[in-house]
Design an enzyme around this catalytic site. Structure first.
Site, PDB file in Angstrom:
ATOM      1  N   HIS A 461       0.811  -1.216   0.000  1.00 40.70           N
ATOM      2  CA  HIS A 461       0.000   0.000   0.000  1.00 40.70           C
ATOM      3  C   HIS A 461       0.846   1.268   0.000  1.00 40.70           C
ATOM      4  O   HIS A 461       0.311   2.368  -0.113  1.00 40.70           O
ATOM      5  CB  HIS A 461      -0.936   0.005   1.219  1.00 40.70           C
ATOM      6  CG  HIS A 461      -2.264   0.620   0.940  1.00 40.70           C
ATOM      7  ND1 HIS A 461      -2.560   1.274  -0.239  1.00 40.70           N
ATOM      8  CD2 HIS A 461      -3.397   0.704   1.697  1.00 40.70           C
ATOM      9  CE1 HIS A 461      -3.795   1.724  -0.205  1.00 40.70           C
ATOM     10  NE2 HIS A 461      -4.331   1.385   0.962  1.00 40.70           N
ATOM     11  N   ASP A 465      -2.339   1.767  -4.780  1.00 41.50           N
ATOM     12  CA  ASP A 465      -3.597   2.113  -4.130  1.00 41.50           C
ATOM     13  C   ASP A 465      -4.668   1.083  -4.465  1.00 41.50           C
ATOM     14  O   ASP A 465      -4.493   0.225  -5.347  1.00 41.50           O
ATOM     15  CB  ASP A 465      -4.058   3.524  -4.529  1.00 41.50           C
ATOM     16  CG  ASP A 465      -4.144   3.709  -6.031  1.00 41.50           C
ATOM     17  OD1 ASP A 465      -4.743   2.836  -6.709  1.00 41.50           O
ATOM     18  OD2 ASP A 465      -3.624   4.713  -6.545  1.00 41.50           O
TER      19      ASP A 465
END
Length: 491
Positions: A461, A465
């Protein structure tokens, strides 16, 4: 008396010539299939009968005892575990004869002799830890000058290329003729990366040509190749490949000792500790979806006879891998790596897609190189090769390193959804659940049988995204739900 002396000298000269030829052929690793009877001569009853073997033991002086050190095998490995000895003290060895098998936290390696001679001492017991740069065995050599010259050279990482000709990844017990070795050397091919199709795993010329064709894309007449048979054992199978239905394997009866047992972590278990510890530093983003594989099931059933006609076993996994590669072309950030300082991201040109594989050594993740250049049939052939290596315990560093993206099809064992853990320095991984036949409504509202598979993705992450991961998953799902659409992006 003079005549007898001249005759003896002539015989002695012939014996020396014969012995010289034998030693020359040995240095060239020459192996003859024809049996050569020992050369012998007889004199009068008062004289002793000599033979080439007698001369070898009496006229040839033994060289010095050399400590054969464990050289640097790369990848920053400083210690290994001795898994098996192929020799014992007093055994005679020749160049390239296997001495022992060692295992690091990355691969199994077969150590082979650099010298002709006799084993005088083994420095380690089985399961002991051997250190790089320390003596492994003592060998009483048959040549003094060459040995002394080599021993005076300090081993450095720069010598790795030379040293690796004498210690090779397991699978490379290097059963190959000098001609095959020469062919591999001329094409810069490590024999450890080639699966031998000859007797007892011997590497043949056809195996080298086959490997070369895969690496370069060269088209070689099929008559030069021999089909590599898949080992009957299912001890190593890519997680997710369809297994042949048969009687369940016998489950060993558990043994309860009632005592705690403590043992050190070694080999691949130690590598797992390091990898998973590093993975804990990555913030994982999870995403799950389901895929309707009904069309793919029908397509595979249609293509399987043609694939078997070419000697290739076609499973679902090649389609999953190829669809992932096509998806990575649209979303290259999923095929990238982040440096340790989190300041730079590298987009990988090659799609080296890893595949979780259940083996007797534990869970391994070999990878298929340059999937973007491979067809579905090529991927199926490479999976067969990796399966053969895993079954034989011959997985090497080449297969286990350099991955850029990973798929884990845990569904072959069981389960639907899971939470896969990213393998650093990669940034994404997918886990595939089992294929289930369940009721679904089609576009016309009719209840139909559908082959549904669940997929679980994990992404780093820090650089990926949720929207990017979702779009990649949708693209991958579309390729599999409508396999004909893959033709639009194939090159």
């Amino acid at each position: 008396m003079a005549a007898v002396t001249r005759g003896s000298f002539a015989v002695f000269r012939q014996l020396l010539t014969h012995q010289y030829r034998r030693r020359c052929f040995r240095l060239l690793s020459f192996r003859s299939d024809r049996t050569i009877r020992p050369l012998s001569f007889g004199w009068e009853s008062s004289l002793q009968v000599f033979s080439s073997r007698t001369l070898h033991s009496s006229a040839v002086n033994r060289g010095p005892v050399v400590s054969f050190k464990l050289s640097d095998i790369g990848e920053g490995i400083m210690e290994v575990t001795v898994k098996e000895w192929y020799v014992k003290e007093g055994d005679k060895v020749s160049q390239f004869d296997s001495i022992c098998e060692v295992q690091s936290d990355k691969a199994s390696v077969t150590i082979t002799s650099r010298y002709d001679g006799v084993i005088k001492k083994l420095y380690y017991a089985v399961d002991a830890t051997a250190l790089v740069g320390k003596p492994l065995v003592d060998i009483e050599t048959e040549s003094s000058s060459e040995v002394i010259q080599e021993e005076d050279v300090v081993e450095t990482p720069a010598m790795a290329r030379e040293e690796h000709t004498h210690q090779e990844i397991k699978g490379l017990k290097t059963q190959a003729t000098p001609a095959v070795r020469r062919l591999a050397m001329e094409n810069n091919i490590k024999l450890s990366e080639v699966v031998g199709s000859g007797r007892d795993g011997r590497i043949l010329k056809e195996d080298i040509l086959n490997f070369l064709a895969k690496q370069t894309g060269a088209i070689i007449p099929p008559t030069l190749f021999q089909e590599i048979q898949t080992p009957p054992s299912a001890a190593a199978r890519p997680v997710g490949t369809t297994a042949v239905i048969g009687p369940p394997p016998a489950t060993p009866k558990p043994i309860f000792t009632g005592k705690d047992v403590t043992e050190p972590l070694k080999g691949f278990h130690r590598a797992m500790v390091k990898t998973m510890t590093a993975a804990l530093k990555i913030p994982h983003f999870g995403y799950c979806d389901e895929v309707d594989l009904s069309r793919l099931v029908a397509l595979r059933a249609e293509l399987r006879p043609a694939a078997e006609g070419r000697g290739v076993r076609l499973t679902y996994m090649p389609f999953f891998i190829k669809a992932a590669s096509l998806g990575l072309l649209h979303f290259p950030i999923l095929n990238s790596s982040l440096d340790e300082s989190c300041q730079n991201i590298t987009y990988k040109a090659a799609h080296n897609i890893g595949l979780a594989m259940d083996t007797a050594q534990g869970l391994l993740v070999p990878n298929l190189k340059n999937v973007q250049q491979l067809s579905v049939l090529d991927i199926a052939q490479e999976l067969t090769r990796l399966q053969a290596l895993g079954t034989a315990g011959q997985m090497g560093t080449h297969e286990l390193s350099g991955g850029t993206f990973t798929l884990s099809n845990i569904g072959s064992i069981g389960g639907t959804y899971t939470k896969p853990v990213i393998l650093p320095p990669e940034v994404a991984i997918g886990a595939l659940g089992k294929i289930q036949v369940v009721p679904r409504f089609d576009a016309g509202g009719q209840l139909v049988r559908a082959h549904i598979m669940n997929v679980s993705w994990s992404a780093d992450h820090r650089v990926i995204d949720g929207a990017t991961m979702s779009r990649f998953s949708n693209r991958w799902r579309e390729y599999l739900e409508n396999p004909a659409s893959m033709l639009l992006d194939l090159k």
